[in-house]
Design a protein around this motif. Sequence first.
Motif, short mmCIF file in Angstrom:
data_model
loop_
_atom_site.label_atom_id
_atom_site.label_comp_id
_atom_site.label_asym_id
_atom_site.label_seq_id
_atom_site.Cartn_x
_atom_site.Cartn_y
_atom_site.Cartn_z
N ARG A 136 4.90 120.76 -37.83
CA ARG A 136 4.54 119.62 -38.68
C ARG A 136 5.15 118.33 -38.15
O ARG A 136 4.46 117.31 -38.00
CB ARG A 136 5.01 119.86 -40.12
CG ARG A 136 4.57 118.78 -41.10
CD ARG A 136 5.24 118.92 -42.46
NE ARG A 136 6.65 118.62 -42.40
CZ ARG A 136 7.16 117.37 -42.40
NH1 ARG A 136 6.36 116.34 -42.42
NH2 ARG A 136 8.46 117.18 -42.37
N VAL A 137 6.43 118.38 -37.81
CA VAL A 137 7.11 117.18 -37.31
C VAL A 137 6.56 116.79 -35.94
O VAL A 137 6.35 115.61 -35.66
CB VAL A 137 8.64 117.42 -37.27
CG1 VAL A 137 9.36 116.28 -36.57
CG2 VAL A 137 9.19 117.59 -38.68
N ARG A 138 6.29 117.77 -35.08
CA ARG A 138 5.72 117.47 -33.76
C ARG A 138 4.35 116.79 -33.91
O ARG A 138 4.05 115.83 -33.19
CB ARG A 138 5.59 118.73 -32.92
CG ARG A 138 5.03 118.45 -31.52
CD ARG A 138 5.03 119.67 -30.64
NE ARG A 138 6.41 119.97 -30.24
CZ ARG A 138 7.01 121.14 -30.43
NH1 ARG A 138 6.37 122.14 -30.98
NH2 ARG A 138 8.26 121.32 -30.04
N SER A 139 3.56 117.25 -34.85
CA SER A 139 2.25 116.65 -35.08
C SER A 139 2.38 115.18 -35.51
O SER A 139 1.65 114.31 -35.02
CB SER A 139 1.50 117.45 -36.16
OG SER A 139 0.31 116.81 -36.51
N ARG A 140 3.33 114.92 -36.41
CA ARG A 140 3.55 113.53 -36.86
C ARG A 140 4.08 112.68 -35.71
O ARG A 140 3.65 111.54 -35.53
CB ARG A 140 4.53 113.49 -38.04
CG ARG A 140 4.08 114.24 -39.27
CD ARG A 140 2.71 113.80 -39.80
NE ARG A 140 2.68 112.38 -40.05
CZ ARG A 140 1.58 111.63 -40.05
NH1 ARG A 140 0.41 112.17 -39.84
NH2 ARG A 140 1.64 110.33 -40.28
N HIS A 141 5.01 113.22 -34.92
CA HIS A 141 5.54 112.48 -33.77
C HIS A 141 4.41 112.14 -32.79
O HIS A 141 4.29 111.00 -32.34
CB HIS A 141 6.62 113.30 -33.05
CG HIS A 141 7.03 112.68 -31.75
ND1 HIS A 141 6.44 113.05 -30.56
CD2 HIS A 141 7.92 111.72 -31.46
CE1 HIS A 141 6.97 112.34 -29.58
NE2 HIS A 141 7.87 111.52 -30.11
N ASP A 142 3.57 113.12 -32.50
CA ASP A 142 2.49 112.90 -31.54
C ASP A 142 1.49 111.86 -32.05
O ASP A 142 0.97 111.07 -31.27
CB ASP A 142 1.79 114.22 -31.22
CG ASP A 142 2.67 115.17 -30.41
OD1 ASP A 142 3.75 114.75 -29.94
OD2 ASP A 142 2.28 116.35 -30.28
N TYR A 143 1.24 111.85 -33.36
CA TYR A 143 0.36 110.84 -33.94
C TYR A 143 0.90 109.44 -33.65
O TYR A 143 0.17 108.55 -33.19
CB TYR A 143 0.24 111.06 -35.45
CG TYR A 143 -0.39 109.89 -36.17
CD1 TYR A 143 -1.78 109.76 -36.21
CD2 TYR A 143 0.39 108.92 -36.80
CE1 TYR A 143 -2.37 108.68 -36.86
CE2 TYR A 143 -0.19 107.85 -37.44
CZ TYR A 143 -1.57 107.73 -37.47
OH TYR A 143 -2.14 106.67 -38.10
N TRP A 144 2.18 109.24 -33.93
CA TRP A 144 2.78 107.92 -33.73
C TRP A 144 2.91 107.60 -32.24
O TRP A 144 2.75 106.44 -31.85
CB TRP A 144 4.12 107.82 -34.45
CG TRP A 144 3.94 107.76 -35.93
CD1 TRP A 144 4.16 108.77 -36.83
CD2 TRP A 144 3.43 106.66 -36.68
NE1 TRP A 144 3.82 108.35 -38.10
CE2 TRP A 144 3.38 107.06 -38.04
CE3 TRP A 144 3.03 105.37 -36.36
CZ2 TRP A 144 2.94 106.21 -39.05
CZ3 TRP A 144 2.58 104.52 -37.37
CH2 TRP A 144 2.54 104.95 -38.70
N LEU A 145 3.17 108.59 -31.42
CA LEU A 145 3.24 108.37 -29.97
C LEU A 145 1.90 107.84 -29.45
O LEU A 145 1.86 106.87 -28.69
CB LEU A 145 3.62 109.67 -29.26
CG LEU A 145 3.60 109.63 -27.73
CD1 LEU A 145 4.62 108.64 -27.20
CD2 LEU A 145 3.85 111.02 -27.18
N GLU B 73 1.26 104.21 -27.76
CA GLU B 73 0.69 104.07 -26.42
C GLU B 73 -0.61 103.27 -26.44
O GLU B 73 -0.91 102.55 -25.49
CB GLU B 73 0.49 105.44 -25.79
CG GLU B 73 1.81 106.07 -25.39
CD GLU B 73 1.69 107.41 -24.72
OE1 GLU B 73 0.67 108.12 -24.93
OE2 GLU B 73 2.60 107.76 -23.96
N ARG B 74 -1.39 103.38 -27.51
CA ARG B 74 -2.59 102.55 -27.63
C ARG B 74 -2.24 101.08 -27.73
O ARG B 74 -2.95 100.22 -27.23
CB ARG B 74 -3.41 102.97 -28.85
CG ARG B 74 -4.18 104.22 -28.66
CD ARG B 74 -5.04 104.51 -29.88
NE ARG B 74 -5.65 105.82 -29.76
CZ ARG B 74 -6.09 106.52 -30.79
NH1 ARG B 74 -6.00 106.04 -32.01
NH2 ARG B 74 -6.64 107.71 -30.60
N MET B 75 -1.12 100.80 -28.39
CA MET B 75 -0.71 99.40 -28.60
C MET B 75 -0.01 98.81 -27.38
O MET B 75 -0.14 97.62 -27.12
CB MET B 75 0.23 99.30 -29.80
CG MET B 75 -0.39 99.63 -31.12
SD MET B 75 0.92 99.63 -32.38
CE MET B 75 -0.05 99.45 -33.85
#
Length: 82
Positions: free
Chosen positions: A60-69, A73-75
């Motif tokens: 769950r935490v890895r999924s949230r981290h990857d979302y923000w990562l 990176e898009r920004m």
Amino acid sequence: MGSPTLQEALFWMNLYRDLLAVDEDALKRMRALLSGELARQRGTASYDEDVELVLTEIERVRSRHDYWLVLVERMSGPLTAR
């Protein structure tokens, strides 16, 4: 609520990175304690449920981290160190 700023996205990415490190450390400690009494408990419902709970939390935490990562990176472009 609008889109997050780069600063906000970095905050959340770093927060989830730190939470992921704590969860992975907890799992590592659980596995390291598999000697003596805990080794005898391995395979019991309680032990297996505890490990499964930690693994679920890590995902769950890895999924949230990857979302923000991805958002960071898009920004700002690819990050060199994670």
